[in-house]
Design a protein around this motif. Structure first.
Motif, PDB file in Angstrom:
ATOM      1  N   GLY A 246     -37.022  13.368   2.660  1.00  0.00           N
ATOM      2  CA  GLY A 246     -36.097  12.560   3.423  1.00  0.00           C
ATOM      3  C   GLY A 246     -34.669  12.396   2.672  1.00  0.00           C
ATOM      4  N   GLY A 247     -33.983  11.567   3.093  1.00  0.00           N
ATOM      5  CA  GLY A 247     -32.643  11.265   2.420  1.00  0.00           C
ATOM      6  C   GLY A 247     -31.714  10.722   3.223  1.00  0.00           C
ATOM      7  N   PRO A 248     -30.302  10.333   3.074  1.00  0.00           N
ATOM      8  CA  PRO A 248     -29.379   9.622   3.651  1.00  0.00           C
ATOM      9  C   PRO A 248     -28.939  10.303   4.945  1.00  0.00           C
ATOM     10  CG  PRO A 248     -28.386  10.841   2.169  1.00  0.00           C
ATOM     11  CD  PRO A 248     -29.811  11.133   1.774  1.00  0.00           C
ATOM     12  N   VAL A 249     -28.186   9.443   5.885  1.00  0.00           N
ATOM     13  CA  VAL A 249     -27.708  10.080   6.828  1.00  0.00           C
ATOM     14  C   VAL A 249     -26.283   9.064   7.178  1.00  0.00           C
ATOM     15  CG1 VAL A 249     -28.991   8.981   8.728  1.00  0.00           C
ATOM     16  CG2 VAL A 249     -27.787  11.078   9.457  1.00  0.00           C
ATOM     17  N   ILE A 250     -25.346   9.632   7.808  1.00  0.00           N
ATOM     18  CA  ILE A 250     -24.117   9.135   8.260  1.00  0.00           C
ATOM     19  C   ILE A 250     -23.679   9.766   9.435  1.00  0.00           C
ATOM     20  CG2 ILE A 250     -22.854  10.082   6.418  1.00  0.00           C
ATOM     21  CD1 ILE A 250     -20.939   8.036   6.637  1.00  0.00           C
ATOM     22  N   ALA A 251     -23.429   8.848  10.322  1.00  0.00           N
ATOM     23  CA  ALA A 251     -22.688   9.160  11.698  1.00  0.00           C
ATOM     24  C   ALA A 251     -21.764   8.494  12.064  1.00  0.00           C
ATOM     25  CB  ALA A 251     -23.770   9.429  12.701  1.00  0.00           C
ATOM     26  N   TYR A 252     -20.218   8.772  12.363  1.00  0.00           N
ATOM     27  CA  TYR A 252     -19.328   7.869  12.553  1.00  0.00           C
ATOM     28  C   TYR A 252     -18.146   8.617  13.487  1.00  0.00           C
ATOM     29  CZ  TYR A 252     -17.254  10.323   8.480  1.00  0.00           C
ATOM     30  OH  TYR A 252     -16.468  11.298   7.874  1.00  0.00           O
ATOM     31  N   SER A 253     -17.429   7.686  14.227  1.00  0.00           N
ATOM     32  CA  SER A 253     -16.493   7.984  15.254  1.00  0.00           C
ATOM     33  C   SER A 253     -15.404   8.682  14.260  1.00  0.00           C
ATOM     34  CB  SER A 253     -15.725   6.907  15.623  1.00  0.00           C
ATOM     35  OG  SER A 253     -16.939   6.226  16.518  1.00  0.00           O
ATOM     36  N   PRO A 254     -14.890   9.978  14.893  1.00  0.00           N
ATOM     37  CA  PRO A 254     -13.911  10.869  13.903  1.00  0.00           C
ATOM     38  C   PRO A 254     -12.586   9.942  13.832  1.00  0.00           C
ATOM     39  CG  PRO A 254     -14.151  11.482  16.208  1.00  0.00           C
ATOM     40  CD  PRO A 254     -15.302  10.716  15.748  1.00  0.00           C
ATOM     41  N   GLY A 255     -12.421   9.069  14.436  1.00  0.00           N
ATOM     42  CA  GLY A 255     -10.824   8.356  14.337  1.00  0.00           C
ATOM     43  C   GLY A 255     -10.908   7.466  13.154  1.00  0.00           C
ATOM     44  N   LEU A 256     -12.267   7.255  12.577  1.00  0.00           N
ATOM     45  CA  LEU A 256     -12.426   6.317  11.318  1.00  0.00           C
ATOM     46  C   LEU A 256     -12.900   7.065  10.239  1.00  0.00           C
ATOM     47  CD1 LEU A 256     -14.183   3.376  13.373  1.00  0.00           C
ATOM     48  CD2 LEU A 256     -11.797   3.188  12.100  1.00  0.00           C
ATOM     49  N   ALA A 257     -12.485   8.281  10.052  1.00  0.00           N
ATOM     50  CA  ALA A 257     -13.018   9.103   8.809  1.00  0.00           C
ATOM     51  C   ALA A 257     -12.550   8.772   7.764  1.00  0.00           C
ATOM     52  CB  ALA A 257     -12.635  10.602   9.159  1.00  0.00           C
ATOM     53  N   GLY A 258     -11.413   8.081   7.454  1.00  0.00           N
ATOM     54  CA  GLY A 258     -10.670   7.853   6.357  1.00  0.00           C
ATOM     55  C   GLY A 258     -11.269   6.517   6.117  1.00  0.00           C
ATOM     56  N   GLU A 259     -11.843   5.709   6.842  1.00  0.00           N
ATOM     57  CA  GLU A 259     -12.584   4.306   6.511  1.00  0.00           C
ATOM     58  C   GLU A 259     -14.068   4.563   5.844  1.00  0.00           C
ATOM     59  OE1 GLU A 259     -11.653   1.350   6.715  1.00  0.00           O
ATOM     60  OE2 GLU A 259      -9.566   1.966   7.391  1.00  0.00           O
ATOM     61  N   PHE A 260     -14.436   5.817   6.219  1.00  0.00           N
ATOM     62  CA  PHE A 260     -15.956   6.031   5.625  1.00  0.00           C
ATOM     63  C   PHE A 260     -16.155   7.071   4.679  1.00  0.00           C
ATOM     64  CE2 PHE A 260     -16.781   4.302  10.264  1.00  0.00           C
ATOM     65  CZ  PHE A 260     -16.734   3.009   9.734  1.00  0.00           C
ATOM     66  N   ALA A 261     -15.064   7.700   4.355  1.00  0.00           N
ATOM     67  CA  ALA A 261     -15.107   8.753   3.287  1.00  0.00           C
ATOM     68  C   ALA A 261     -15.951   8.267   2.008  1.00  0.00           C
ATOM     69  CB  ALA A 261     -13.660   9.433   3.067  1.00  0.00           C
ATOM     70  N   PHE A 262     -15.754   6.997   1.607  1.00  0.00           N
ATOM     71  CA  PHE A 262     -16.192   6.582   0.448  1.00  0.00           C
ATOM     72  C   PHE A 262     -17.542   6.794   0.304  1.00  0.00           C
ATOM     73  CE2 PHE A 262     -16.315   2.741   2.852  1.00  0.00           C
ATOM     74  CZ  PHE A 262     -17.573   2.090   2.234  1.00  0.00           C
ATOM     75  N   ILE A 263     -18.472   6.525   1.709  1.00  0.00           N
ATOM     76  CA  ILE A 263     -19.917   6.564   1.811  1.00  0.00           C
ATOM     77  C   ILE A 263     -20.131   8.260   1.406  1.00  0.00           C
ATOM     78  CG2 ILE A 263     -21.718   6.468   3.281  1.00  0.00           C
ATOM     79  CD1 ILE A 263     -20.252   4.272   4.811  1.00  0.00           C
ATOM     80  N   LEU A 264     -19.627   9.108   1.800  1.00  0.00           N
ATOM     81  CA  LEU A 264     -19.844  10.415   1.723  1.00  0.00           C
ATOM     82  C   LEU A 264     -19.690  10.736   0.206  1.00  0.00           C
ATOM     83  CD1 LEU A 264     -17.851  12.215   4.677  1.00  0.00           C
ATOM     84  CD2 LEU A 264     -19.927  11.545   4.281  1.00  0.00           C
ATOM     85  N   ASP A 265     -18.687  10.083  -0.459  1.00  0.00           N
ATOM     86  CA  ASP A 265     -18.654  10.266  -2.062  1.00  0.00           C
ATOM     87  C   ASP A 265     -20.039   9.417  -2.733  1.00  0.00           C
ATOM     88  OD1 ASP A 265     -16.201  11.428  -1.631  1.00  0.00           O
ATOM     89  OD2 ASP A 265     -15.089   9.570  -2.059  1.00  0.00           O
ATOM     90  N   ILE A 266     -20.282   8.545  -2.338  1.00  0.00           N
ATOM     91  CA  ILE A 266     -21.548   7.730  -2.811  1.00  0.00           C
ATOM     92  C   ILE A 266     -22.805   8.841  -2.533  1.00  0.00           C
ATOM     93  CG2 ILE A 266     -23.068   6.030  -2.289  1.00  0.00           C
ATOM     94  CD1 ILE A 266     -20.866   4.266  -1.408  1.00  0.00           C
ATOM     95  N   GLU A 267     -23.031   9.536  -1.437  1.00  0.00           N
ATOM     96  CA  GLU A 267     -24.051  10.164  -1.473  1.00  0.00           C
ATOM     97  C   GLU A 267     -23.964  11.725  -1.908  1.00  0.00           C
ATOM     98  OE1 GLU A 267     -26.853   8.965  -0.872  1.00  0.00           O
ATOM     99  OE2 GLU A 267     -26.277   7.111   0.131  1.00  0.00           O
ATOM    100  N   GLY A 268     -22.557  11.954  -2.227  1.00  0.00           N
ATOM    101  CA  GLY A 268     -22.281  13.582  -2.636  1.00  0.00           C
ATOM    102  C   GLY A 268     -22.457  14.376  -1.321  1.00  0.00           C
ATOM    103  N   LEU A 269     -22.360  13.927  -0.194  1.00  0.00           N
ATOM    104  CA  LEU A 269     -22.391  14.860   0.946  1.00  0.00           C
ATOM    105  C   LEU A 269     -20.955  15.353   1.318  1.00  0.00           C
ATOM    106  CD1 LEU A 269     -24.528  12.438   3.153  1.00  0.00           C
ATOM    107  CD2 LEU A 269     -25.268  14.465   1.972  1.00  0.00           C
TER     108      LEU A 269
END
Length: 269
Positions: A246-269
């Motif tokens: 198992g593990g993490p997943v994130i899915a988001y609208s592309p227009g908000l990529a800058g808002e959610f980039a920090f989550i990718l950093d948290i997970e190392g994705l």
């Protein structure tokens, strides 16, 4: 794509999976509707994890239906287990959102993914809320009852709606900190309790983000492909790792990529 599965073979499996998900979902809904509360025998399997008679019946019907048509495929289900193989593997959650199902809250799903050569090739999700089926084949777009769906074009965080999952296997303090950060950016958020449905809400543009730090593969793989094919940005660990632990997943609208980039950093994705 795995050479053993050409476009026609994948398309045939997708068609069978759509029918299987619809039949299993409607039967589970009928069972819940017609049953007395006492007949929904619940066994505690651990934190946030319950199994019902309907779960077992739905998984067996899906196993029988898929493997009778494709006997060379492998099958991995939430209830009965199984393993992935070198060929193709069906990864199935017969009722994702079991607690919702037990309580009569219609935010639950049947989730079917088909994995080959480390990639999700087919994703099918029966949405009990609307009695409709979402599906996607890799490279072919995403559909809801055969009609194309697309991720939202939201660009202003003040207009965003996000869905956050939370597993007791992960830190609740981290979950609260993330909720606060999104709140401070003006985003409205929900926690609904069924990952497959939450992911297809991103796919159809009803939500702008779904994120959870830990899920099992059968909870996420089908919905993640549907969201990706609908144009959402999707990030998760390699499929083989997800199948194992198992593990993490994130899915988001592309227009908000800058808002959610920090989550990718948290997970190392």
């Amino acid at each position: 794509m795995n050479p053993a599965f050409d476009a026609a073979a994948i398309r045939e499996r997708a068609e069978v999976a759509v029918t299987a998900a619809l039949e299993a979902g409607r039967e589970a809904a009928r069972f819940r509707r017609d049953s007395n509360p006492g007949t929904l025998t619940v066994e505690n399997k651990g934190l946030q994890d319950f199994v019902t008679i309907a779960d077992r019946n739905a998984e067996q019907a899906l196993r029988d239906g898929l493997l009778s048509r494709f006997p060379g495929d492998m099958f991995m289900g939430e209830e009965s287990g199984g393993r992935s193989g070198e060929g193709g593997t069906w990864v199935v959650d017969p009722i994702d959102g079991t607690t919702n199902y037990i309580r009569g809250f219609r935010h639950w799903a049947v989730s079917i993914a088909f994995v080959a050569a480390g990639k999700v090739e087919i994703g099918v999700v029966y949405d009990a809320t609307e009695d409709k089926v979402f599906h996607a084949v890799r490279g072919g777009g995403a559909f809801k009852d055969g009609i194309p769906v697309h991720a939202a074009a939201t660009a202003d965080p003040a207009n965003a709606l996000v869905i956050l999952g939370h597993s007791r296997k992960t830190s609740f303090d981290d979950h609260l900190a993330l909720s606060r950060r999104l709140h401070e950016r003006g985003m409205d958020y929900r926690r609904m309790g069924a990952a497959a449905i939450d992911l297809v809400r991103v796919a159809e543009g009803a939500a702008d983000l779904y994120y959870e730090r830990h899920l099992n593969a059968w909870d996420m793989l089908a919905g993640a492909l549907i969201a990706e094919e609908a144009g959402a940005v999707v990030a998760m660990p390699p499929v083989d790792r997800l199948l194992a632990q198992g593990g993490p997943v994130i899915a988001y609208s592309p227009g908000l990529a800058g808002e959610f980039a920090f989550i990718l950093d948290i997970e190392g994705l």
